[in-house]
Design a protein around this motif. Structure first.
Motif, mmCIF file in Angstrom:
data_model
loop_
_atom_site.group_PDB
_atom_site.id
_atom_site.type_symbol
_atom_site.label_atom_id
_atom_site.label_comp_id
_atom_site.label_asym_id
_atom_site.label_seq_id
_atom_site.Cartn_x
_atom_site.Cartn_y
_atom_site.Cartn_z
ATOM 1 N N ALA A 109 0.825 -1.216 0.000
ATOM 2 C CA ALA A 109 0.000 0.000 0.000
ATOM 3 C C ALA A 109 0.855 1.260 0.000
ATOM 4 N N GLU A 110 2.012 1.203 0.653
ATOM 5 C CA GLU A 110 2.857 2.389 0.803
ATOM 6 C C GLU A 110 3.966 2.487 -0.242
ATOM 7 N N SER A 111 4.127 1.469 -1.078
ATOM 8 C CA SER A 111 5.243 1.431 -2.022
ATOM 9 C C SER A 111 5.228 2.603 -2.995
ATOM 10 N N GLN A 112 6.390 3.205 -3.182
ATOM 11 C CA GLN A 112 6.571 4.276 -4.170
ATOM 12 C C GLN A 112 7.417 3.794 -5.352
ATOM 13 N N ALA A 113 7.706 2.501 -5.381
ATOM 14 C CA ALA A 113 8.517 1.936 -6.467
ATOM 15 C C ALA A 113 7.681 1.825 -7.741
ATOM 16 N N HIS A 114 8.336 1.518 -8.843
ATOM 17 C CA HIS A 114 7.626 1.303 -10.101
ATOM 18 C C HIS A 114 6.601 0.189 -9.896
ATOM 19 N N PRO A 115 5.399 0.329 -10.467
ATOM 20 C CA PRO A 115 4.352 -0.683 -10.261
ATOM 21 C C PRO A 115 4.793 -2.113 -10.578
ATOM 22 N N ILE A 116 5.628 -2.296 -11.601
ATOM 23 C CA ILE A 116 6.079 -3.649 -11.937
ATOM 24 C C ILE A 116 7.004 -4.182 -10.855
ATOM 25 N N GLU A 117 7.843 -3.323 -10.291
ATOM 26 C CA GLU A 117 8.717 -3.742 -9.200
ATOM 27 C C GLU A 117 7.891 -4.106 -7.968
ATOM 28 N N THR A 118 6.880 -3.300 -7.681
ATOM 29 C CA THR A 118 6.028 -3.580 -6.515
ATOM 30 C C THR A 118 5.252 -4.877 -6.713
ATOM 31 N N ALA A 119 4.721 -5.083 -7.919
ATOM 32 C CA ALA A 119 3.978 -6.313 -8.210
ATOM 33 C C ALA A 119 4.878 -7.536 -8.078
ATOM 34 N N SER A 120 6.123 -7.402 -8.508
ATOM 35 C CA SER A 120 7.078 -8.511 -8.407
ATOM 36 C C SER A 120 7.409 -8.820 -6.956
ATOM 37 N N PHE A 121 7.600 -7.768 -6.165
ATOM 38 C CA PHE A 121 7.853 -7.947 -4.742
ATOM 39 C C PHE A 121 6.661 -8.632 -4.072
ATOM 40 N N LEU A 122 5.452 -8.190 -4.394
ATOM 41 C CA LEU A 122 4.236 -8.791 -3.850
ATOM 42 C C LEU A 122 4.195 -10.279 -4.172
ATOM 43 N N HIS A 123 4.441 -10.622 -5.415
ATOM 44 C CA HIS A 123 4.393 -12.015 -5.850
ATOM 45 C C HIS A 123 5.392 -12.870 -5.068
ATOM 46 N N HIS A 124 6.645 -12.422 -5.047
ATOM 47 C CA HIS A 124 7.675 -13.217 -4.383
ATOM 48 C C HIS A 124 7.428 -13.332 -2.885
ATOM 49 N N ARG A 125 7.133 -12.224 -2.240
ATOM 50 C CA ARG A 125 6.965 -12.240 -0.781
ATOM 51 C C ARG A 125 5.761 -13.081 -0.376
ATOM 52 N N PHE A 126 4.692 -13.018 -1.169
ATOM 53 C CA PHE A 126 3.506 -13.815 -0.880
ATOM 54 C C PHE A 126 3.842 -15.300 -0.933
ATOM 55 N N VAL A 127 4.559 -15.703 -1.981
ATOM 56 C CA VAL A 127 4.941 -17.111 -2.116
ATOM 57 C C VAL A 127 5.864 -17.527 -0.965
ATOM 58 N N ALA A 128 6.761 -16.631 -0.548
ATOM 59 C CA ALA A 128 7.691 -16.943 0.540
ATOM 60 C C ALA A 128 6.948 -17.136 1.870
ATOM 61 N N ILE A 129 5.939 -16.311 2.115
ATOM 62 C CA ILE A 129 5.144 -16.442 3.347
ATOM 63 C C ILE A 129 4.314 -17.721 3.304
ATOM 64 N N HIS A 130 3.822 -18.063 2.096
ATOM 65 C CA HIS A 130 3.062 -19.308 1.906
ATOM 66 C C HIS A 130 1.889 -19.379 2.887
ATOM 67 N N PRO A 131 0.976 -18.397 2.813
ATOM 68 C CA PRO A 131 -0.079 -18.310 3.831
ATOM 69 C C PRO A 131 -1.130 -19.421 3.772
ATOM 70 N N PHE A 132 -1.233 -20.113 2.645
ATOM 71 C CA PHE A 132 -2.218 -21.177 2.506
ATOM 72 C C PHE A 132 -1.530 -22.538 2.409
ATOM 73 N N ILE A 133 -2.260 -23.582 2.719
ATOM 74 C CA ILE A 133 -1.715 -24.933 2.625
ATOM 75 C C ILE A 133 -1.352 -25.268 1.186
ATOM 76 N N ASP A 134 -2.175 -24.830 0.233
ATOM 77 C CA ASP A 134 -1.944 -25.119 -1.183
ATOM 78 C C ASP A 134 -2.520 -23.963 -2.004
ATOM 79 N N GLY A 135 -2.089 -23.860 -3.255
ATOM 80 C CA GLY A 135 -2.631 -22.845 -4.150
ATOM 81 C C GLY A 135 -1.958 -21.488 -4.064
ATOM 82 N N ASN A 136 -0.849 -21.388 -3.341
ATOM 83 C CA ASN A 136 -0.200 -20.094 -3.133
ATOM 84 C C ASN A 136 0.340 -19.483 -4.426
#
Length: 310
Positions: free
Chosen positions: A159-186
């Motif tokens: 929400a607070e990111s000032q980086a380029h949208p593609i950089e922010t989207a990439s960070f979101l993708h990677h960090r979400f997968v790293a957290i692995h919040p769901f049992i499957d389907g992450n």
């Protein structure tokens, strides 16, 4: 997310994306019939490739039959069919949310997961409540008791990111997968969240292709080690490719033509232009097994490289 003055995206690629975005924005609003065709195409190819990356064996044509005709494919599992219909419905929902400029939050994340895994997982839409290990990975996801804290942090950073949208989207993708919040389907949810973020900022959706599965996981592994550059550029190249597809609806010099046809107007063979396309030096997209490019891109390639090579 650490915002720095050093861009992660290759300079030439970023300049090409920005130039295409300016041209795409000048075309808005895109006519309803063209917009509808683009939506159907992106819905199909995203569903097919996202599922194929995860091991779904349904072909592109079989995926199309399921989505467009509602038929079942003999010899394929119920789960395989559910993955197709669920992923397509989730893609539709992502586009709906993006049009409303909806933020990435807990409710949205869990809703998307529930749609993707409906009829497949008992705990569809719920963060995991136990620890787990990922088969074939040396990295263990965080303890389940840390998920809410880590997800809160991720949502706030996005929400607070000032980086380029593609950089922010990439960070979101990677960090979400790293957290692995769901049992499957992450991973599938991560690809959908990436598109939610990009589409809400007027970028076209991205399609990470099954042919790039090796690059996809290799670049995610590099990001695990602290180098987000390769993964960000993988996402950027997917954005660049789909910008070319979106711009092609205007026809003229942006119409996509097979390289075999375009080669006739150049000093080069089809094979040579295909090589330059694979190297990323010629702006082109692969449709099926055939490379296509707009005349505009070939003319630009000739102006930049022709004199040195002929």
């Amino acid at each position: 997310m650490d915002d720095t003055d050093t861009p992660l995206i290759q300079e030439e690629l970023l300049a090409r994306i920005d130039e295409k975005m300016n041209r795409l924005n000048s075309m808005r609003p895109i006519p309803a019939d063209a917009s509808g065709r683009l939506h159907e195409e992106m819905r199909l190819v995203h569903t097919y490739h996202s599922n194929a990356i995860e091991g779904n064996t349904l072909t592109l044509q079989e995926t199309k039959i399921i989505l467009e005709e509602g038929l079942t494919v003999g010899g394929k599992s119920l789960r395989g069919h559910l993955e197709v219909s669920n992923n397509a419905k989730a893609f539709d929902r992502v586009e709906e949310l993006a049009k409303k400029k909806h933020a990435v939050d807990h409710v949205t994340i869990q809703e998307i997961h529930e749609i993707v895994t409906r009829g497949i997982l008992e705990d569809a839409g719920s963060y995991r409540t136990r620890n787990m290990r990922i088969k074939g990975s040396v990295k263990t996801p965080p303890d389940w008791s840390q998920i809410m804290i880590l997800m809160d942090e991720l949502i706030e950073k996005i929400a607070e990111s000032q980086a380029h949208p593609i950089e922010t989207a990439s960070f979101l993708h990677h960090r979400f997968v790293a957290i692995h919040p769901f049992i499957d389907g992450n991973d599938m949810v991560a690809r959908l969240l990436t598109n939610l973020y990009l589409i809400s900022r007027d970028y076209p959706p991205v399609v990470l292709k099954k042919e790039d599965r090796g690059k996809y996981y290799k670049s995610l592994k590099a990001a695990d080690a602290g180098n987000l550059g390769p993964f960000t550029n993988l996402i950027a190249k997917a954005v660049d490719e789909n910008l070319t597809l979106y711009l092609s609806i205007s026809g003229g010099n942006d119409e996509l033509l097979p390289l075999k046809e375009l080669a006739l107007e150049t000093p080069y063979s089809q094979e040579y232009l295909s090589l330059r396309a694979r190297q990323g030096l010629l702006d082109a997209v692969k449709i099926g097994k055939t490379w296509h490019s707009p005349k505009r891109a070939v003319e630009q390639y000739l102006s930049e490289h022709g004199k040195k090579e002929v």
